[in-house]
Write a protein that holds these residues in place. Structure first.
Motif, PDB file in Angstrom:
ATOM      1  N   GLU A 310       8.903  15.303  50.098  1.00  0.00           N
ATOM      2  CA  GLU A 310       9.851  14.376  50.716  1.00  0.00           C
ATOM      3  C   GLU A 310       9.199  13.015  50.972  1.00  0.00           C
ATOM      4  O   GLU A 310       9.826  11.974  50.836  1.00  0.00           O
ATOM      5  CB  GLU A 310      10.362  14.954  52.037  1.00  0.00           C
ATOM      6  CG  GLU A 310      11.247  14.014  52.835  1.00  0.00           C
ATOM      7  CD  GLU A 310      11.414  14.438  54.285  1.00  0.00           C
ATOM      8  OE1 GLU A 310      12.282  13.861  54.960  1.00  0.00           O
ATOM      9  OE2 GLU A 310      10.670  15.325  54.731  1.00  0.00           O
ATOM     10  N   GLU A 311       7.922  13.042  51.321  1.00  0.00           N
ATOM     11  CA  GLU A 311       7.240  11.794  51.628  1.00  0.00           C
ATOM     12  C   GLU A 311       7.029  10.949  50.369  1.00  0.00           C
ATOM     13  O   GLU A 311       7.047   9.717  50.436  1.00  0.00           O
ATOM     14  CB  GLU A 311       5.911  12.080  52.314  1.00  0.00           C
ATOM     15  CG  GLU A 311       6.100  12.723  53.679  1.00  0.00           C
ATOM     16  CD  GLU A 311       4.808  12.887  54.443  1.00  0.00           C
ATOM     17  OE1 GLU A 311       3.754  12.439  53.943  1.00  0.00           O
ATOM     18  OE2 GLU A 311       4.846  13.454  55.545  1.00  0.00           O
ATOM     19  N   VAL A 314      10.371   9.273  49.886  1.00  0.00           N
ATOM     20  CA  VAL A 314      10.558   8.198  50.871  1.00  0.00           C
ATOM     21  C   VAL A 314       9.676   6.999  50.534  1.00  0.00           C
ATOM     22  O   VAL A 314      10.093   5.848  50.693  1.00  0.00           O
ATOM     23  CB  VAL A 314      10.257   8.719  52.291  1.00  0.00           C
ATOM     24  CG1 VAL A 314      10.185   7.562  53.289  1.00  0.00           C
ATOM     25  CG2 VAL A 314      11.315   9.714  52.721  1.00  0.00           C
ATOM     26  N   ARG A 328       7.087   8.345  60.723  1.00  0.00           N
ATOM     27  CA  ARG A 328       7.463   9.746  60.567  1.00  0.00           C
ATOM     28  C   ARG A 328       8.267  10.233  61.772  1.00  0.00           C
ATOM     29  O   ARG A 328       9.062  11.168  61.650  1.00  0.00           O
ATOM     30  CB  ARG A 328       6.214  10.611  60.426  1.00  0.00           C
ATOM     31  CG  ARG A 328       5.332  10.279  59.244  1.00  0.00           C
ATOM     32  CD  ARG A 328       4.107  11.192  59.245  1.00  0.00           C
ATOM     33  NE  ARG A 328       3.119  10.771  58.269  1.00  0.00           N
ATOM     34  CZ  ARG A 328       3.116  11.124  56.999  1.00  0.00           C
ATOM     35  NH1 ARG A 328       4.071  11.921  56.549  1.00  0.00           N
ATOM     36  NH2 ARG A 328       2.176  10.694  56.174  1.00  0.00           N
ATOM     37  N   GLU A 330      10.144   9.234  65.854  1.00  0.00           N
ATOM     38  CA  GLU A 330      10.763   8.184  66.669  1.00  0.00           C
ATOM     39  C   GLU A 330       9.725   7.484  67.533  1.00  0.00           C
ATOM     40  O   GLU A 330       9.735   6.270  67.685  1.00  0.00           O
ATOM     41  CB  GLU A 330      11.866   8.782  67.547  1.00  0.00           C
ATOM     42  CG  GLU A 330      13.121   9.188  66.790  1.00  0.00           C
ATOM     43  CD  GLU A 330      13.820   7.999  66.143  1.00  0.00           C
ATOM     44  OE1 GLU A 330      13.791   6.895  66.734  1.00  0.00           O
ATOM     45  OE2 GLU A 330      14.397   8.168  65.057  1.00  0.00           O
ATOM     46  N   THR A 541      12.225   4.334  60.307  1.00  0.00           N
ATOM     47  CA  THR A 541      11.865   5.750  60.384  1.00  0.00           C
ATOM     48  C   THR A 541      12.291   6.478  59.110  1.00  0.00           C
ATOM     49  O   THR A 541      13.018   5.928  58.264  1.00  0.00           O
ATOM     50  CB  THR A 541      12.546   6.423  61.584  1.00  0.00           C
ATOM     51  OG1 THR A 541      13.961   6.420  61.364  1.00  0.00           O
ATOM     52  CG2 THR A 541      12.220   5.695  62.875  1.00  0.00           C
ATOM     53  N   LEU A 542      11.852   7.727  59.001  1.00  0.00           N
ATOM     54  CA  LEU A 542      12.251   8.553  57.854  1.00  0.00           C
ATOM     55  C   LEU A 542      13.768   8.635  57.738  1.00  0.00           C
ATOM     56  O   LEU A 542      14.317   8.631  56.631  1.00  0.00           O
ATOM     57  CB  LEU A 542      11.673   9.961  58.013  1.00  0.00           C
ATOM     58  CG  LEU A 542      10.205  10.167  57.640  1.00  0.00           C
ATOM     59  CD1 LEU A 542       9.748  11.562  58.067  1.00  0.00           C
ATOM     60  CD2 LEU A 542      10.008   9.998  56.148  1.00  0.00           C
ATOM     61  N   GLY A 543      14.432   8.697  58.878  1.00  0.00           N
ATOM     62  CA  GLY A 543      15.892   8.806  58.855  1.00  0.00           C
ATOM     63  C   GLY A 543      16.564   7.629  58.188  1.00  0.00           C
ATOM     64  O   GLY A 543      17.662   7.764  57.627  1.00  0.00           O
ATOM     65  N   ASP A 544      15.902   6.460  58.223  1.00  0.00           N
ATOM     66  CA  ASP A 544      16.485   5.280  57.584  1.00  0.00           C
ATOM     67  C   ASP A 544      16.488   5.389  56.063  1.00  0.00           C
ATOM     68  O   ASP A 544      17.163   4.612  55.383  1.00  0.00           O
ATOM     69  CB  ASP A 544      15.696   4.025  58.001  1.00  0.00           C
ATOM     70  CG  ASP A 544      15.828   3.742  59.482  1.00  0.00           C
ATOM     71  OD1 ASP A 544      16.934   3.918  60.024  1.00  0.00           O
ATOM     72  OD2 ASP A 544      14.825   3.355  60.102  1.00  0.00           O
ATOM     73  N   ALA A 546      17.024   8.452  54.431  1.00  0.00           N
ATOM     74  CA  ALA A 546      17.552   9.781  54.108  1.00  0.00           C
ATOM     75  C   ALA A 546      18.486   9.758  52.907  1.00  0.00           C
ATOM     76  O   ALA A 546      18.582  10.731  52.160  1.00  0.00           O
ATOM     77  CB  ALA A 546      18.268  10.367  55.316  1.00  0.00           C
ATOM     78  N   GLN A 547      19.180   8.652  52.712  1.00  0.00           N
ATOM     79  CA  GLN A 547      20.130   8.564  51.602  1.00  0.00           C
ATOM     80  C   GLN A 547      19.447   7.986  50.374  1.00  0.00           C
ATOM     81  O   GLN A 547      18.777   6.958  50.442  1.00  0.00           O
ATOM     82  CB  GLN A 547      21.323   7.680  51.992  1.00  0.00           C
ATOM     83  CG  GLN A 547      22.118   8.231  53.170  1.00  0.00           C
ATOM     84  CD  GLN A 547      22.685   9.607  52.876  1.00  0.00           C
ATOM     85  OE1 GLN A 547      23.204   9.843  51.783  1.00  0.00           O
ATOM     86  NE2 GLN A 547      22.592  10.507  53.832  1.00  0.00           N
TER      87      GLN A 547
END
Length: 557
Positions: A310-311, A314, A328, A330, A541-544, A546-547
């Protein structure tokens, strides 16, 4: 872009490959062979020059020591002769049954393309010759005996007698084994190979011969050699791929379209964000560009062995939007203390550590010796550093305060802490290895590199020169870097002439900037008081990510 393909008009000329071409970038190997004229004006990197000179001095020391111990058993091949004359002299010495040959060179092989030799050829009981090479890097490390572990074979320097060595652990050096396999094949060609495929390496410490069984190495060598000689002969075309070697390669920015760097960026090659063997795995799954990696939506490849996949995805997505870091988590955290000391050392090759720089309460304190390394005065400067650091720690603890010392990538600091303790053991003020271990294994020794690695994905690299600018720090010297500092040090101590005091100032400023960069990075990651300029406000963050942008890669379609 220049391609690594020999022009057809030159194809009939014999080309040769020595063992140095077996490790490293295939594309560079092809370019070097195809366009040698474009390198005529390239000035060799100062650091490379210095390492070559140090390696030659090491070989000379090994030769003089071994020959002096038993001069009648040695044949010395004159290095001033031509390659043809040296090879002929080597074969004559072998035919005469010489026990030990220094500087042996074997005849070039126009059909296979092989050329090469070894510093030492040792005659074995079968009448063959065991190749032993002399290198200026470490090939083993000391360790406490571990009965259940693998023990490397070593031999006495003067008598070939391999036996398991429980006091050493092996350092993986594939280039050494490839070179030994190369020489072994050449010995085979001339009917001079030893009874069993074996070779030896005398490393930097020059205390034993590390023995390698070449049986398993030869298959890999044969495959590797066949590929590399085909590249040199122009039978196989190559294209750029980012590897660690790129940082010091003249082709990185040389040639059309901005050299390899320009080509890789223009083609958005996946190795830009997944260099080395990671790119090879991805290409095996049809992923050749950063965009294709960023679009990956399926499960990770079964043969991926480079951390969370995943990294990697990203990292590609972050590169596409020019984000230098991705959080990685918050919350970003690094251990803080009431009393904080930043530490950075400067060393010169394997000769020693001449400068320990520190930062406490905004004040820079260097502990240094300007006697050219190696020098006994290094022990004096190390004692002063260690005594000061432990004094600051003890005073903090006595006052009921917490203490922490920070470095960036502790491997270098740990290495020279232990090396200094060993080299100057028993002298007043020198800590024992046990004392070093107690400190570096404690929570009081904080590696900022590890803190960055644990909490950020870094598309452009994790070096301090890459990360600290994101936190707002800038070095005073635009040439600041480890390789450049080697040249500055030589001039500072007068290796090549009178000492240049301006270079000492330059080294102090470079070292001071490194410790200040570490302090700025720590405050940016985990500020004592809320500030506008900090990691949690400035880094996505990673969540930014995700898409996935774009369409799925060819591997999923």
């Amino acid at each position: 872009m220049l391609t690594g393909r020999v022009p057809a008009a030159e194809g009939d000329r014999p080309v040769f490959l020595d063992a140095r071409g077996l490790i490293g970038c295939r594309h560079r190997l092809g370019l070097d062979a195809t366009y040698p004229e474009q390198l005529a004006d390239v000035r060799e990197d100062t650091g490379v020059q210095q390492r070559r000179a140090a390696a030659q001095a090491h070989r000379d020391r090994v030769r003089d020591t071994l020959v002096a111990a038993d001069p009648d058993s040695w044949v010395i091949i004159d290095p001033a002769q031509s390659a043809r004359a040296r090879a002929a002299a080597t074969l004559r010495a072998c035919a005469a049954g010489a026990a030990r040959i220094w500087g042996g060179l074997l005849p070039q092989e126009p059909d296979t393309g092989r050329r090469g030799g070894a510093e030492i050829l040792l005659r074995d009981e079968s009448g063959g010759y065991i190749p032993v090479i002399v290198v200026n890097h470490k090939v083993t490390d000391p360790r406490k005996p571990e009965p259940a572990e693998f023990h490397p074979l070593t031999s006495d320097l003067l008598h070939w007698h391999p036996e398991p060595d429980r006091a050493r652990k092996l350092r993986q050096q594939p280039r050494d084994q490839q070179r030994l396999a190369h020489v072994y094949r050449m010995l085979q060609r001339n009917g001079l190979a030893p009874a069993t495929p074996a070779g030896g390496v005398i490393g930097f410490h020059f205390d034993r011969i590390l023995v390698h069984d070449l049986t398993a190495v030869l298959t890999d060598y044969d495959t590797r050699y066949a590929d590399r000689i085909a590249v040199v002969r122009g039978e196989v075309a190559t294209v750029p791929s980012k590897v660690p070697e790129c940082r010091q390669c003249p082709w990185w920015t040389r040639g059309t379209a901005g050299g390899c760097q320009g080509w890789l960026n223009e083609h958005r090659d996946v190795s830009v964000v997944a260099p080395g063997s990671r790119a090879d795995v991805l290409r095996g799954h049809g992923v050749r560009t950063i965009d294709e990696l960023a679009s990956w939506m399926g499960p990770e490849p079964e043969d991926w062995q480079h951390g969370p996949f995943e990294e990697a995805v990203v990292t590609a997505r972050a590169w596409l939007v020019d984000a230098p870091l991705v959080r990685r988590f918050e919350r970003v955290w690094v251990r803080r203390a009431d009393v904080e000391v930043d530490v950075d050392l400067e060393s010169y090759q394997e000769e020693g550590a001449y400068l320990w720089g520190t930062l406490l309460d905004g004040v820079y304190r260097p502990f240094v010796t300007w006697d050219p390394l190696p020098t006994e005065d290094e022990g004096r400067s190390f004692v002063e550093f260690w005594t000061w650091l432990m004094g600051v720690r003890d005073q903090a603890v006595a006052a009921g305060k917490t203490f922490a010392a920070y470095c960036y990538s502790r491997s270098a600091e740990d290495k020279w802490l232990y090396e200094s303790a060993r080299r100057f053991a028993g002298r007043p003020g020198i800590p024992t290895e046990a004392q070093i271990t107690k400190f570096v294994d404690s929570v009081q020794w904080v590696d900022m590199f590890q803190a960055v690695t644990d909490q950020f994905i870094c598309p452009s690299g994790k070096g301090l020169k890459k990360i600290a600018p994101v936190a707002g720090f800038a070095w005073r010297d635009p040439e600041a870097g480890g390789e450049a500092s080697m040249s500055w040090y030589r001039r500072a101590v007068g290796y090549d002439g009178a000492p240049d005091l301006t270079q000492r100032t330059r080294l102090f400023e470079y070292n001071e900037d490194d410790v200040r960069a570490t302090a700025v990075l720590r405050e940016w990651m985990n500020p004592r008081d809320p500030v506008e300029h900090c990691a949690e406000r400035e880094v996505p963050t990673l969540g930014d990510f995700a898409q996935a942008p774009g369409t799925p890669s060819p591997a999923q379609t």
